[in-house]
Design an enzyme around this catalytic site. Structure first.
Site, PDB file in Angstrom:
ATOM      1  N   ILE A 158     -27.041  -4.636   9.688  1.00 45.68           N
ATOM      2  CA  ILE A 158     -25.856  -3.801   9.557  1.00 45.68           C
ATOM      3  C   ILE A 158     -25.097  -4.159   8.278  1.00 45.68           C
ATOM      4  CG2 ILE A 158     -23.752  -2.977  10.660  1.00 45.68           C
ATOM      5  CD1 ILE A 158     -26.481  -2.351  12.104  1.00 45.68           C
ATOM      6  N   GLU A 243     -26.347  11.306   3.497  1.00 43.89           N
ATOM      7  CA  GLU A 243     -26.700   9.889   3.368  1.00 43.89           C
ATOM      8  C   GLU A 243     -27.917   9.727   2.468  1.00 43.89           C
ATOM      9  OE1 GLU A 243     -28.312   6.157   6.137  1.00 43.89           O
ATOM     10  OE2 GLU A 243     -27.346   7.871   7.078  1.00 43.89           O
ATOM     11  N   LEU A 338     -42.698  -5.221 -18.631  1.00 45.34           N
ATOM     12  CA  LEU A 338     -42.493  -5.105 -20.079  1.00 45.34           C
ATOM     13  C   LEU A 338     -41.566  -6.190 -20.612  1.00 45.34           C
ATOM     14  CD1 LEU A 338     -42.217  -1.239 -20.614  1.00 45.34           C
ATOM     15  CD2 LEU A 338     -44.209  -2.727 -20.871  1.00 45.34           C
TER      16      LEU A 338
END
Length: 380
Positions: A158, A243, A338
């Site tokens: 949570i 969301e 990279l």
């Protein structure tokens, strides 16, 4: 390509958010990552700056704007600043809609002013140890005792779990299985029997307090039922597109920021007598990532526009979420490569982004769940 989504007002807001993060987040990030939690003062500072409750009506202390583009700007700037642990987009765009659209007038007056000022931090508790993306598997229960409910169960993973003063809890209110017997309850800090477990140790987003929550015979007042009794599944489904779009917006912006940082790095980093940007492989990698980011940006911007017009459906929100988060994961991996050995060092932003961004393909619905939603709709 010049983006056509935002106007001057949105860009002015972007400058405000960027200045806020430079002042209130960046100087404290390392300390908060060590602490495993963002300070409450940062939340109050966000409230004073007007960054909390953007869509909450002004009468309750909010910004009073239904224009999701302001939320998109905020999500983009938090992503670019690497503010993964400061869960303002979660507070505003994932939890906020439950309070503004479902709360009764008395509930709004009780909860929303603190929500907007930063005095009240919020969380939503859906995930359980035995039920991740499967809401029908939720076992936390609420039993009607006449003048109150008794809540029992546990939740995990949570976000804002330690700081949260208001927790929107999904619980089963009928003994039958399935999705129809779920309801939403608001549990407030200090409720007897409401306990927080440990602040979970994650591989990324170290400043984000992510916790286990336990409910042992918690008495929840009848007036803390949020929305319709047995109506949680519908409420959740209604809010999931926003969301998932919010996660997609942040992921696309984070990928773009990583690409820009890596372009600067390869032009400055020298090997074999010159900058590594002169090697064809490096140029091809940059070209591929730039193209993928540009295509993703175009689609996500269209989804933002559609959402503002009330036309974004679950399928396209799921497409945006899985594609943008998987892009972020690929870009973070390739940009770290990279950077060579330096990319593996925690002091480099690309290293933080690699670990912070990994969860994007998991929370808000995993990539696999997004594909299932899309596939079912297309083959219905």
């Amino acid at each position: 390509m010049k983006r056509q989504l935002f106007d001057d007002g949105h860009e002015a807001f972007r400058a405000t958010v960027r200045t806020f993060l430079e002042r209130e987040f960046t100087p404290h990030r390392e300390q908060w990552e060590r602490d495993g939690i963002v300070s409450r003062e940062a939340w109050r500072a966000a409230g004073r700056q007007g960054l909390l409750g953007l869509a909450v009506p002004e009468e309750y202390g909010g910004g009073g704007t239904a224009d999701f583009r302001h939320s998109a700007v905020l999500a983009e700037e938090f992503a670019r600043a690497g503010a993964a642990g400061f869960a303002v987009p979660l507070h505003n765009d994932i939890i906020g809609p439950y309070l503004t659209s479902l709360a009764a007038e008395e509930q709004k007056r009780r909860w929303l002013p603190g929500f907007c000022s930063g005095e009240t931090v919020s969380a939503v508790a859906m995930t359980e140890p035995g039920a991740g993306s499967d809401l029908q598997g939720i076992r936390t229960s609420a039993v009607d005792k006449g003048d109150h409910w008794v809540l029992n169960g546990s939740k995990t993973f949570i976000s804002n779990g330690i700081l949260a003063d208001l927790v929107v809890v999904v619980a089963r209110t009928t003994p039958e299985g399935g999705a129809k017997g779920l309801s939403l309850f608001v549990v407030e800090r200090g409720a007897e029997g409401f306990e927080r477990g440990r602040n979970l140790d994650k591989i990324g987003q170290k400043a984000q307090d992510t916790a286990e929550l336990f409910f042992r015979d918690v008495r929840v007042p009848k007036e803390n039922l949020l929305g319709e009794l047995h109506g949680a599944f519908g409420h959740l489904m209604a809010n999931l597109p926003q969301e998932r779009l919010t996660i997609a917006v942040g992921s696309a912006a984070a990928a773009e920021h990583l690409l820009e940082a890596t372009k600067r790095y390869v032009k400055e980093r020298e090997a074999f007598g010159g900058p590594i940007s002169r090697f064809q492989h490096i140029r091809f990698e940059i070209a591929e990532m730039a193209t993928e980011c540009a295509v993703t940006r175009t689609f996500v911007d269209r989804c933002i526009a559609d959402h503002g017009a009330g036309e974004l459906d679950a399928v396209h929100a799921s497409m945006a979420k899985w594609w943008a988060t998987e892009l972020y994961k690929r870009v973070a991996d390739r940009c770290l490569q990279l950077h060579g050995g330096y990319g593996y060092m925690a002091e480099y932003p690309v290293a933080r982004a690699f670990t912070d961004g990994r969860v994007q393909t998991i929370y808000g619905g995993t990539t696999e769940i997004m594909k299932e939603i899309i596939g079912r709709a297309l083959l219905a």
